[in-house]
Design a protein around this motif. Sequence first.
Motif, PDB file in Angstrom:
ATOM      1  N   VAL A  12       0.853  -1.190   0.000  1.00 48.11           N
ATOM      2  CA  VAL A  12       0.000   0.000   0.000  1.00 48.11           C
ATOM      3  C   VAL A  12       0.889   1.239   0.000  1.00 48.11           C
ATOM      4  N   VAL A  13       0.640   2.162  -0.919  1.00 51.46           N
ATOM      5  CA  VAL A  13       1.381   3.422  -0.957  1.00 51.46           C
ATOM      6  C   VAL A  13       0.413   4.561  -0.647  1.00 51.46           C
ATOM      7  N   ILE A  14       0.680   5.288   0.420  1.00 55.35           N
ATOM      8  CA  ILE A  14      -0.166   6.405   0.845  1.00 55.35           C
ATOM      9  C   ILE A  14       0.303   7.679   0.165  1.00 55.35           C
ATOM     10  N   SER A  15      -0.603   8.339  -0.518  1.00 52.08           N
ATOM     11  CA  SER A  15      -0.332   9.667  -1.060  1.00 52.08           C
ATOM     12  C   SER A  15      -0.781  10.691  -0.028  1.00 52.08           C
ATOM     13  N   MET A  16       0.173  11.440   0.526  1.00 46.78           N
ATOM     14  CA  MET A  16      -0.196  12.442   1.522  1.00 46.78           C
ATOM     15  C   MET A  16      -1.171  13.465   0.930  1.00 46.78           C
ATOM     16  N   LYS A  17      -0.968  13.785  -0.326  1.00 44.59           N
ATOM     17  CA  LYS A  17      -1.797  14.794  -0.992  1.00 44.59           C
ATOM     18  C   LYS A  17      -3.221  14.312  -1.199  1.00 44.59           C
ATOM     19  N   ASN A  18      -3.385  13.063  -1.595  1.00 38.21           N
ATOM     20  CA  ASN A  18      -4.712  12.559  -1.951  1.00 38.21           C
ATOM     21  C   ASN A  18      -5.407  11.763  -0.855  1.00 38.21           C
ATOM     22  N   ASP A  19      -4.633  11.130   0.015  1.00 39.70           N
ATOM     23  CA  ASP A  19      -5.241  10.237   1.000  1.00 39.70           C
ATOM     24  C   ASP A  19      -5.530  10.891   2.349  1.00 39.70           C
ATOM     25  N   TRP A  20      -4.912  12.031   2.611  1.00 44.45           N
ATOM     26  CA  TRP A  20      -5.074  12.642   3.925  1.00 44.45           C
ATOM     27  C   TRP A  20      -5.856  13.946   3.857  1.00 44.45           C
TER      28      TRP A  20
END
Length: 353
Positions: free
Chosen positions: A338-346
């Motif tokens: 799983v790769v979390i995008s700080m821009k899109n996921d938070w």
Amino acid sequence: MQAHDRHPSRSACAAAPMRAVVRRRLSGWALGALLVFVAPLARAQTDPLPSWNDGAAKRAIVAFVKETTDKASPKFVAPEARIVTFDQDGTTWVEQPNYAEAMFAFDRVAIELDKHPRLKLVEPFKTIMSGNQAAIAKLTNEDLLKVAAALTHSGMTVDEFRKIVGDWLASAKHPRFKRPYTELVFQPMLEVMQYMRANGYKTYFATGGGQDFVREYAEKVYGIPPEQVIGSAADTSFGYTKDGRAVLTKTHKMLYVDDKAGKPIAIHQMIGRRPVAAFGNSVGDQQMLEYVQAGEGARLMVLVHHDDAAREYAYGPRSKVGTFTDALGAEAKKRDWVVISMKNDWKRIFAWE
């Protein structure tokens, strides 16, 4: 008693059904109004990760926790095996423009070099004293650990070191955000830790940072007690104070560096169990995630990708701090991490936003 007192009037009898109707209507209106206000609150209370946008990353984390704690699920994980490890710098708090511990060491350098003037001519101390930020940014983790072990940590008791760290954290401010470093924790990741603990998981730090440094604040800031902090560690020596009190004193000798392949080794030495989930953000965490995935049963491997220059920082393969190479991204895709995008996921990054 008179007759009209024993029997209600016709008008009273007629009013009774009307009052019942009004009460029913008011009750219905009140219930509807209550639901309008309570329903969003109920949804908020049932959302374990309120600072997250609804996306693949959030769904993967929630699904993993639900499946591994449901006894009827084929992915059920026994309570004693519910162990999750987190990297710290860049995974749970800000690591740019440099690690918090490095900033601490730099602040101590000017003080300590007065006691050891010869070191001003020796690398990496010479670079640090130059004030050249570009050159300082190129220092390796080994360089920073050398500074920490040889200059700012060694020769003092463990208790003295803890006090120095605590005093620094109470006064130091991040150069960009102008806030204490302990306020630069990623709220979404804090929610993950709390969510997993609420479901029987034991949360550990597996950080490249100094073990004693992180232990000073981990419990207060993250809810992770000192005994669940694994980090790079220097040796200590046992001795006595002048009044005969037993003490541990920090030395120059490094025991191990908790980075890259050192992370699985340190996890084995300190925990004795293979975690079932791990969170990282850089090439320094790859081996930890590989080690977790190599186990049997349900597994969760997660990387935080810094791609939000407006709210935090955006960096990747060219950053000396928290390097996220293209090869790491390809490996994550290949291995289904799983790769979390700080821009899109938070929805938000910090609690104070």
